[in-house]
Design an enzyme around this catalytic site. Structure first.
Site, PDB file in Angstrom:
ATOM      1  N   GLY A 170     -11.898  -5.797   2.490  1.00 24.18           N
ATOM      2  CA  GLY A 170     -12.742  -6.886   2.022  1.00 24.18           C
ATOM      3  C   GLY A 170     -14.165  -6.389   1.824  1.00 24.18           C
ATOM      4  O   GLY A 170     -14.735  -5.748   2.710  1.00 24.18           O
ATOM      5  N   GLU A 226       0.821  -1.207   0.000  1.00 21.17           N
ATOM      6  CA  GLU A 226       0.000   0.000   0.000  1.00 21.17           C
ATOM      7  C   GLU A 226       0.860   1.264   0.000  1.00 21.17           C
ATOM      8  O   GLU A 226       0.575   2.234  -0.709  1.00 21.17           O
ATOM      9  CB  GLU A 226      -0.935  -0.037   1.210  1.00 21.17           C
ATOM     10  CG  GLU A 226      -1.910  -1.196   1.149  1.00 21.17           C
ATOM     11  CD  GLU A 226      -2.569  -1.537   2.468  1.00 21.17           C
ATOM     12  OE1 GLU A 226      -3.386  -2.483   2.484  1.00 21.17           O
ATOM     13  OE2 GLU A 226      -2.276  -0.871   3.482  1.00 21.17           O
ATOM     14  N   MET A 285      -8.753  -3.635   8.958  1.00 19.45           N
ATOM     15  CA  MET A 285      -8.156  -3.872  10.269  1.00 19.45           C
ATOM     16  C   MET A 285      -7.536  -2.653  10.940  1.00 19.45           C
ATOM     17  O   MET A 285      -6.945  -2.795  12.012  1.00 19.45           O
ATOM     18  CB  MET A 285      -7.115  -4.997  10.157  1.00 19.45           C
ATOM     19  CG  MET A 285      -7.695  -6.311   9.660  1.00 19.45           C
ATOM     20  SD  MET A 285      -6.477  -7.628   9.427  1.00 19.45           S
ATOM     21  CE  MET A 285      -6.024  -7.978  11.125  1.00 19.45           C
ATOM     22  N   GLU A 286      -7.651  -1.456  10.342  1.00 17.75           N
ATOM     23  CA  GLU A 286      -6.981  -0.292  10.923  1.00 17.75           C
ATOM     24  C   GLU A 286      -7.810   0.994  10.955  1.00 17.75           C
ATOM     25  O   GLU A 286      -7.567   1.865  11.783  1.00 17.75           O
ATOM     26  CB  GLU A 286      -5.691   0.021  10.139  1.00 17.75           C
ATOM     27  CG  GLU A 286      -4.639  -1.050  10.143  1.00 17.75           C
ATOM     28  CD  GLU A 286      -4.875  -2.131   9.109  1.00 17.75           C
ATOM     29  OE1 GLU A 286      -4.445  -3.280   9.348  1.00 17.75           O
ATOM     30  OE2 GLU A 286      -5.510  -1.843   8.065  1.00 17.75           O
ATOM     31  N   ILE A 317     -11.063 -11.763   7.441  1.00 18.71           N
ATOM     32  CA  ILE A 317     -12.375 -12.387   7.335  1.00 18.71           C
ATOM     33  C   ILE A 317     -12.395 -13.380   6.177  1.00 18.71           C
ATOM     34  O   ILE A 317     -12.215 -12.996   5.012  1.00 18.71           O
ATOM     35  CB  ILE A 317     -13.473 -11.323   7.142  1.00 18.71           C
ATOM     36  CG1 ILE A 317     -13.375 -10.256   8.240  1.00 18.71           C
ATOM     37  CG2 ILE A 317     -14.852 -11.977   7.134  1.00 18.71           C
ATOM     38  CD1 ILE A 317     -13.432 -10.806   9.644  1.00 18.71           C
ATOM     39  N   ASP A 374     -10.699  -8.267  -2.145  1.00 20.86           N
ATOM     40  CA  ASP A 374     -11.442  -9.525  -2.089  1.00 20.86           C
ATOM     41  C   ASP A 374     -12.878  -9.217  -1.679  1.00 20.86           C
ATOM     42  O   ASP A 374     -13.153  -8.156  -1.124  1.00 20.86           O
ATOM     43  CB  ASP A 374     -10.795 -10.501  -1.105  1.00 20.86           C
ATOM     44  CG  ASP A 374     -10.669  -9.922   0.297  1.00 20.86           C
ATOM     45  OD1 ASP A 374     -11.339 -10.447   1.202  1.00 20.86           O
ATOM     46  OD2 ASP A 374      -9.920  -8.930   0.497  1.00 20.86           O
TER      47      ASP A 374
END
Length: 229
Positions: free
Chosen positions: A77, A11, A169-170, A148, A193
């Site tokens: 996701g 990223e 997650m952040e 996930i 995804d």
């Protein structure tokens, strides 16, 4: 100066390729990049994965630099069947799906932990994505310390946060720290995804680089447009 935080090396690398006048600096949290993006001063940092790492990085940057606001970039996701890998998701708000006070009422108690995106930043980002003709969706993006990949995880998220369009997650941790400093923040992610489909974990590894490049491209244009607002 705008701070841009990504969790993973892919990223940050995608954004580094779009920067000029770059200087690397070592901090107690990670290497950071000082330079220009679309002619504007920025600082780009890799936080590492998860809420604690993200909060550490955001707090360090806000404590040590003159930060006007934070953009959280990277991958996410998708939580909706009509989303596609590569689509951009923009957070209108963010909360923690794994913070649970009352199992009978999953949303109860989350109010202080839900953060709304600054209206002018959101308007600017939506304009950018429309101008770039990139497929995007805006809505709630939720954060937790899990990748996930199972139906059970998905069911839990959508039970607790039925309006969520993407999971990562952040982002919420960064938004919470920015709010404590009274600075605007926004989450701009590209879907690597789609959680509701089979082969989710394989798709994440395959499309991570593509997702990172898409979010970096949108972030560059956002920085350019933000200077006009």
């Amino acid at each position: 100066m705008i701070a841009i935080i990504g969790a993973m090396q892919e990223e940050v690398t995608a954004l580094r390729e779009l920067m000029t006048d770059v200087t690397e600096k070592t901090t107690p949290i990670s290497e950071v990049l000082l330079g220009k993006l679309a002619g504007q001063e920025v600082i780009v940092a890799q936080s590492g994965i998860g809420k604690v790492q993200a909060a550490l990085q955001a707090a360090y940057l806000l404590s040590n630099y003159e930060i006007e606001g934070i953009v959280n970039i990277g991958s996410a996701g998708g939580l909706r069947a009509d989303e596609e890998v590569g689509d951009i998701v923009v957070g209108t708000s963010t909360t923690y799906y794994d913070l649970l006070f009352d199992s009978a009422h999953p949303r109860k108690g989350l109010e202080p932990y839900t953060f709304t995106t600054d209206a002018s930043w959101l308007k600017c980002m939506v304009k950018v994505l429309s101008d770039l003709n990139l497929p995007y969706r805006q809505g709630e993006i939720v954060t937790g310390d899990q990748f996930i990949s199972t139906d059970e995880q998905l069911k839990t998220i959508l039970t607790r946060c039925p309006e969520a369009i993407a999971v990562e997650m952040e982002g919420c941790a960064i938004a919470q720290v920015a709010a404590a400093w009274k600075k605007p923040s926004i989450i701009i992610r590209s879907l690597s995804d789609i959680t509701v489909r089979e082969g989710n974990e394989t798709d994440f590894q395959k499309y991570l680089v593509k997702a990172s490049k898409n979010s970096a491209k949108a972030c560059r244009r956002f920085i350019e447009e933000l200077a006009k607002f």
